[in-house]
Design a protein around this motif. Sequence first.
Motif, PDB file in Angstrom:
ATOM      1  N   SER A 125     -36.184  78.096 -75.681  1.00 52.02           N
ATOM      2  CA  SER A 125     -36.367  79.466 -75.879  1.00 52.02           C
ATOM      3  C   SER A 125     -35.457  80.199 -74.838  1.00 52.02           C
ATOM      4  N   LEU A 126     -34.271  80.989 -75.476  1.00 49.08           N
ATOM      5  CA  LEU A 126     -33.372  81.750 -74.864  1.00 49.08           C
ATOM      6  C   LEU A 126     -33.236  83.329 -74.998  1.00 49.08           C
ATOM      7  N   LYS A 127     -34.297  83.647 -75.220  1.00 49.30           N
ATOM      8  CA  LYS A 127     -34.354  84.996 -76.029  1.00 49.30           C
ATOM      9  C   LYS A 127     -34.856  85.983 -74.824  1.00 49.30           C
ATOM     10  N   PRO A 128     -34.483  87.228 -74.995  1.00 52.73           N
ATOM     11  CA  PRO A 128     -33.540  87.962 -75.657  1.00 52.73           C
ATOM     12  C   PRO A 128     -32.480  88.259 -74.685  1.00 52.73           C
ATOM     13  N   SER A 129     -31.132  87.641 -75.014  1.00 53.01           N
ATOM     14  CA  SER A 129     -29.975  87.940 -74.304  1.00 53.01           C
ATOM     15  C   SER A 129     -28.908  87.820 -74.890  1.00 53.01           C
ATOM     16  N   HIS A 130     -28.220  88.937 -75.357  1.00 54.24           N
ATOM     17  CA  HIS A 130     -27.041  89.001 -75.985  1.00 54.24           C
ATOM     18  C   HIS A 130     -25.807  88.566 -75.237  1.00 54.24           C
ATOM     19  N   THR A 131     -26.085  87.840 -74.153  1.00 51.97           N
ATOM     20  CA  THR A 131     -24.901  87.705 -73.219  1.00 51.97           C
ATOM     21  C   THR A 131     -24.878  85.877 -73.460  1.00 51.97           C
ATOM     22  N   ILE A 132     -25.733  85.434 -74.145  1.00 51.17           N
ATOM     23  CA  ILE A 132     -25.827  83.963 -74.295  1.00 51.17           C
ATOM     24  C   ILE A 132     -24.987  83.511 -75.683  1.00 51.17           C
ATOM     25  N   THR A 133     -24.204  82.983 -75.603  1.00 57.94           N
ATOM     26  CA  THR A 133     -23.438  82.849 -76.769  1.00 57.94           C
ATOM     27  C   THR A 133     -23.234  81.128 -76.992  1.00 57.94           C
ATOM     28  N   GLY A 134     -22.362  80.673 -77.993  1.00 54.40           N
ATOM     29  CA  GLY A 134     -22.477  79.295 -78.364  1.00 54.40           C
ATOM     30  C   GLY A 134     -22.656  79.165 -79.813  1.00 54.40           C
ATOM     31  N   SER A 135     -22.409  77.912 -80.243  1.00 54.48           N
ATOM     32  CA  SER A 135     -22.686  77.448 -81.585  1.00 54.48           C
ATOM     33  C   SER A 135     -24.055  76.741 -81.923  1.00 54.48           C
ATOM     34  N   LEU A 136     -24.480  77.156 -83.190  1.00 52.10           N
ATOM     35  CA  LEU A 136     -25.834  76.726 -83.447  1.00 52.10           C
ATOM     36  C   LEU A 136     -25.618  75.444 -83.644  1.00 52.10           C
ATOM     37  N   ASN A 137     -24.395  74.882 -83.994  1.00 50.58           N
ATOM     38  CA  ASN A 137     -23.858  73.269 -84.247  1.00 50.58           C
ATOM     39  C   ASN A 137     -24.508  72.468 -82.861  1.00 50.58           C
ATOM     40  N   SER A 138     -24.719  73.117 -81.798  1.00 50.51           N
ATOM     41  CA  SER A 138     -24.891  72.557 -80.406  1.00 50.51           C
ATOM     42  C   SER A 138     -26.460  71.829 -80.601  1.00 50.51           C
ATOM     43  N   LEU A 139     -27.064  72.358 -81.606  1.00 55.12           N
ATOM     44  CA  LEU A 139     -28.413  71.865 -81.774  1.00 55.12           C
ATOM     45  C   LEU A 139     -28.674  70.691 -82.445  1.00 55.12           C
ATOM     46  N   ALA A 140     -27.578  70.413 -83.300  1.00 60.16           N
ATOM     47  CA  ALA A 140     -27.744  69.389 -84.213  1.00 60.16           C
ATOM     48  C   ALA A 140     -28.541  67.925 -83.716  1.00 60.16           C
ATOM     49  N   GLY A 141     -28.384  67.529 -82.571  1.00 56.68           N
ATOM     50  CA  GLY A 141     -28.831  66.287 -82.048  1.00 56.68           C
ATOM     51  C   GLY A 141     -30.279  66.436 -81.461  1.00 56.68           C
ATOM     52  N   MET A 142     -30.673  67.652 -81.445  1.00 54.33           N
ATOM     53  CA  MET A 142     -32.202  67.919 -80.972  1.00 54.33           C
ATOM     54  C   MET A 142     -33.201  67.757 -81.980  1.00 54.33           C
ATOM     55  N   THR A 143     -33.407  66.748 -82.334  1.00 59.96           N
ATOM     56  CA  THR A 143     -34.156  66.250 -83.685  1.00 59.96           C
ATOM     57  C   THR A 143     -35.551  66.471 -83.234  1.00 59.96           C
ATOM     58  N   GLN A 144     -35.937  66.597 -82.047  1.00 56.31           N
ATOM     59  CA  GLN A 144     -37.218  66.541 -81.482  1.00 56.31           C
ATOM     60  C   GLN A 144     -37.879  67.963 -81.329  1.00 56.31           C
ATOM     61  N   LEU A 145     -36.757  69.013 -81.554  1.00 57.19           N
ATOM     62  CA  LEU A 145     -37.336  70.426 -81.300  1.00 57.19           C
ATOM     63  C   LEU A 145     -38.535  70.680 -82.353  1.00 57.19           C
ATOM     64  N   ARG A 146     -39.565  71.346 -81.593  1.00 57.26           N
ATOM     65  CA  ARG A 146     -40.661  71.763 -82.363  1.00 57.26           C
ATOM     66  C   ARG A 146     -40.750  73.442 -82.358  1.00 57.26           C
ATOM     67  N   HIS A 147     -39.954  74.051 -81.245  1.00 53.27           N
ATOM     68  CA  HIS A 147     -40.159  75.427 -81.180  1.00 53.27           C
ATOM     69  C   HIS A 147     -38.845  75.774 -80.890  1.00 53.27           C
ATOM     70  N   LEU A 148     -38.303  76.727 -81.493  1.00 55.87           N
ATOM     71  CA  LEU A 148     -36.921  77.408 -81.291  1.00 55.87           C
ATOM     72  C   LEU A 148     -36.891  78.894 -81.455  1.00 55.87           C
ATOM     73  N   ASP A 149     -36.454  79.361 -80.327  1.00 53.63           N
ATOM     74  CA  ASP A 149     -36.373  80.856 -80.222  1.00 53.63           C
ATOM     75  C   ASP A 149     -35.350  81.325 -79.683  1.00 53.63           C
TER      76      ASP A 149
END
Length: 227
Positions: A125-149
């Motif tokens: 959970s990184l919300k809410p912060s418009h100063t956090i950037t980056g690509s959603l592709n970075s999450l591709a290897g996080m196959t255990q994620l249950r909760h993404l905010d």
Amino acid sequence: GRKSHRRPGLQRAMLSGRLLLLLSAGSVTGQPIDGAPALGDKSALLAFRASAMASEQAHPIFVSWADGTDVCDADGWNSRSVGWQRVMCDGGCSDCRVVYVNLYDVGTGSSLDHLAPLTELRVLSLKPSHTITGSLNSLAGMTQLRHLDLHDTAVHGPVSSLVGLTQLGESWTAPDGLPYDQGVLFLAGTNVYGAAGPLRNALPALGGWGPARDSFDYTPCSRIGYP
């Protein structure tokens, strides 16, 4: 200033909503994941911290993310406030993995890309912060994620990056005993784009799709006037 990642014509054609599903809680093992690259987890968090500390909005919690300490130390591995604050692991050892990062309301500038090595994360959970950037592709290897905010962040990229995160929405119990019995995918207010329809079959644990649900669930772009 920061270069905007918004695509023309898509500034408001974004995913908006939250997918919730009530599920039974899992169990806490407190056991390390065999053969996991724990040093990579620490390096990833330190890189995120370094970027955050360079910004004008560095949060005090990052002082606890110290290079000379273990992120999964015996005293703080299952605590949100002891040791590395807002971080928890699957056990208290040098080989243990980070499974929980919750920076809600930290509001610090950094990039999601730094966190890509955290492949055993269950909660991010990184919300809410418009100063956090980056690509959603970075999450591709996080196959255990249950909760993404990630709502109200400047994260960008195609939503199709998430099709491999097949456990999103499943229940999980955090190392401190707090149950996550509501699986969440929250991308409202981001620069994420693309058709969300393919996620229906790819992420079976996320329920509540479609216009029959209220505004707190999935909202298709067509409802706000975009194709």
